[in-house]
Design an enzyme around this catalytic site. Structure first.
Site, PDB file in Angstrom:
ATOM      1  N   SER A  39       0.842  -1.201   0.000  1.00  0.00           N
ATOM      2  CA  SER A  39       0.000   0.000   0.000  1.00  0.00           C
ATOM      3  C   SER A  39       0.878   1.253   0.000  1.00  0.00           C
ATOM      4  O   SER A  39       1.673   1.436  -0.930  1.00  0.00           O
ATOM      5  CB  SER A  39      -0.973  -0.054   1.177  1.00  0.00           C
ATOM      6  OG  SER A  39      -2.004   0.903   1.032  1.00  0.00           O
ATOM      7  N   GLU A  89      -9.329  -5.270  -4.014  1.00  0.00           N
ATOM      8  CA  GLU A  89      -8.672  -4.305  -3.137  1.00  0.00           C
ATOM      9  C   GLU A  89      -9.660  -3.409  -2.392  1.00  0.00           C
ATOM     10  O   GLU A  89      -9.588  -3.267  -1.173  1.00  0.00           O
ATOM     11  CB  GLU A  89      -7.717  -3.419  -3.957  1.00  0.00           C
ATOM     12  CG  GLU A  89      -6.555  -4.144  -4.602  1.00  0.00           C
ATOM     13  CD  GLU A  89      -5.346  -4.234  -3.700  1.00  0.00           C
ATOM     14  OE1 GLU A  89      -5.431  -3.871  -2.519  1.00  0.00           O
ATOM     15  OE2 GLU A  89      -4.278  -4.674  -4.194  1.00  0.00           O
ATOM     16  N   HIS A 127      -7.803  -5.645   0.099  1.00  0.00           N
ATOM     17  CA  HIS A 127      -6.581  -4.903   0.403  1.00  0.00           C
ATOM     18  C   HIS A 127      -6.011  -5.366   1.745  1.00  0.00           C
ATOM     19  O   HIS A 127      -6.727  -5.499   2.733  1.00  0.00           O
ATOM     20  CB  HIS A 127      -6.908  -3.412   0.470  1.00  0.00           C
ATOM     21  CG  HIS A 127      -5.709  -2.526   0.569  1.00  0.00           C
ATOM     22  ND1 HIS A 127      -4.785  -2.417  -0.437  1.00  0.00           N
ATOM     23  CD2 HIS A 127      -5.278  -1.706   1.563  1.00  0.00           C
ATOM     24  CE1 HIS A 127      -3.844  -1.557  -0.084  1.00  0.00           C
ATOM     25  NE2 HIS A 127      -4.113  -1.118   1.134  1.00  0.00           N
TER      26      HIS A 127
END
Length: 508
Positions: free
Chosen positions: A190, A318, A415
């Site tokens: 990320s 995600e 995610h």
């Protein structure tokens, strides 16, 4: 002999440190890699750490950088250390033997450039160090207003400069911990992957690492104009002007409230800040022309990282994590989906039509989620691999499609799912949400073992075990219950975004 006196001792350039033996590893925590960024060093580039006499006990993580309170139970974690010595790092090594020359993996945490701490339980590196017979390093860097807000009289991207300082420390000191400074791999997820992409682009970082792993690269890089405008709003909410000289009078921990307040208000600024506004994240790397000369996609296309081996990928679903955590699942209307498609899809209304044509059976929520998965992480990650190929380098690509076994079955391959799989920390941080009771299923254990072997093999050899990506065959490793190499699964999304340039987000 006491526990402290029996621990391994290593001499760094700043002084000796004593660690602990834990489960067959030597572990050193809280080693300063730069001076505390306070007082006259507030909002400045990091400076070398102060030296010390005698032997420093390296048993506890250093304090986290100032940051707003997070989500996913971060505030319920064990009490964190306090103090101003934010810029510290931690080392896990099988044996601090200078002749060992093991590969070195350096982890950069995520957290939207406003959260994060290397001492989070989810980043316990012991399994990776053992699996790969490698040296693992994690470290803190400044986030939020301390690290990424663009002040008129301070260097941009201070958080990235902290990362460079940590990597310089590794080059200078890691041999003494049993690591090989010529075999350093940076890896992150990320915001950590955005940091990895930035480091690949930064002249200051060249030569500090040989390989890079970027897990879910965000497409959100700010132009200097946008960053300055957001900085003005941040400073106003703190009752200050957007200068380091004025803001230095405010306690760092108080400033985090300004960032938190603006984050809540950001969606109202869509007409001014465009796509950045609905993310509610007022921080990102700034393409300032100096620390970060260009976007990563432009830099890699021009060959800036052709000598660095790259492993990059993303998760299939995600955006679903953010959808569920915001309580919006089941509440996406056709109107909201249409507005979101026009905002994020390439070409506005034409992009909306392209998504509806590519996914004719999908409802509003699926389209709302897909376009944001693609824009935020999916296509920026794939395009980074393509940029590396264009620039004459090599990249291996993966996509995680295995769904999390969360109790509601709602999160899919969301995610952050890759973090507990990589570190084996199923009961910590996000893992506790994704794995009921913090216990991995047999499938999860097998997938985790595969990921750990692939990542550490890549750190050792530059080959994770599947073919390098090229824009003709588009072969990627699909991470699922059964591992397979196949053409990139999100071909429909790739076609929609083909030819789109991921540039720095502008001020409208």
């Amino acid at each position: 002999m006491t526990k402290s006196e029996s621990g391994p001792v290593v001499r760094t350039a700043s002084g000796a440190v004593r660690g602990l033996r834990e489960q067959g590893l030597s572990v050193f925590r809280g080693i300063p890699f730069a001076a505390p960024p306070v007082g006259p060093d507030r909002f400045r580039a990091p400076r070398r750490p102060h030296s010390w006499e005698g032997t420093r006990e390296a048993h506890a993580f250093g304090p986290p950088p100032p940051q707003e309170s997070g989500f996913l139970g971060r505030t319920a974690q064990p009490r964190q250390p306090e103090g101003d010595d934010w810029l510290t790092l931690n080392v896990w090594t099988p044996d601090p033997d200078p002749s060992a020359a093991r590969p070195v993996l350096v982890w950069i945490y995520g957290g939207a450039f406003k959260l994060g701490f290397s001492g989070q339980p989810g980043y316990d590196a012991q399994q990776l160090a053992r699996t790969g017979d490698a040296v693992l390093v994690t470290f803190n860097y400044r986030v939020g207003m301390e690290g990424f807000a663009l002040w008129a009289d301070a260097p941009a991207n201070r958080g990235l400069l902290d990362q460079v300082a940590a990597l310089e420390w590794v080059q200078e000191n890691i041999t003494a911990f049993g690591g090989d400074p010529s075999q350093v791999t940076v890896f992150g997820e990320s915001a950590g992957a955005g940091s990895v992409a930035s480091l690949l682009s930064m002249p200051r970082a060249r030569g500090l690492f040989r390989r890079a792993v970027a897990q879910s690269v965000p497409g959100t890089f700010f132009s200097a104009d946008l960053a300055r405008d957001i900085a003005g709003s941040l400073a106003a909410r703190a009752g200050r002007t957007p200068t380091a000289a004025d803001l230095a009078a405010t306690d760092p921990r108080e400033l985090t409230r300004a960032g938190q307040t603006l984050g809540i208000e950001m969606p109202a600024y869509t007409d001014r800040w465009g796509r950045a506004a609905p993310t509610s994240v007022p921080f990102a790397p700034v393409v300032d022309g100096d620390v970060l000369p260009t976007t990563p996609w432009e830099a890699l296309s021009s060959g800036a990282a052709r000598d660095v081996d790259l492993l990059v990928g993303h998760n299939r679903d995600e955006y679903r994590l953010f959808l569920v955590m915001a309580g919006m699942s089941g509440k996406i209307t056709d109107d909201l989906a249409a507005r979101t498609l026009r905002l994020y899809a390439p070409g506005g209304e034409a992009g909306e039509a392209a998504y509806r044509s590519a996914f004719p059976e999908w409802g509003a929520e699926q389209l709302f989620e897909r376009v944001q998965t693609d824009w935020l992480f999916g296509q920026p990650s794939l395009r980074l691999a393509e940029a590396q190929w264009t620039g004459g380098g090599r990249a291996h690509v993966y996509e995680l499609t295995w769904p999390a076994p969360d109790s509601a079955g709602a999160l899919g391959a969301c995610h952050g799912l890759d973090i507990p799989l990589l570190f084996g920390t199923f009961g910590a941080d996000l893992g506790a949400l994704l794995f009921p009771g913090g216990r991995p299923t047999p499938e999860a254990e097998r997938l985790s073992a595969f990921v750990q072997r692939a990542w550490t093999a890549f750190a050792r050899t530059g080959d994770p075990g599947w073919p390098a990506y090229d824009p003709r065959s588009r072969l990627v490793q699909v991470l699922d219950a059964e591992q397979r190499v196949a053409p990139y699964p999100e071909e429909a999304s790739r076609r929609i975004w083909e030819g789109y340039a991921f540039g720095a987000l502008p001020l409208l």
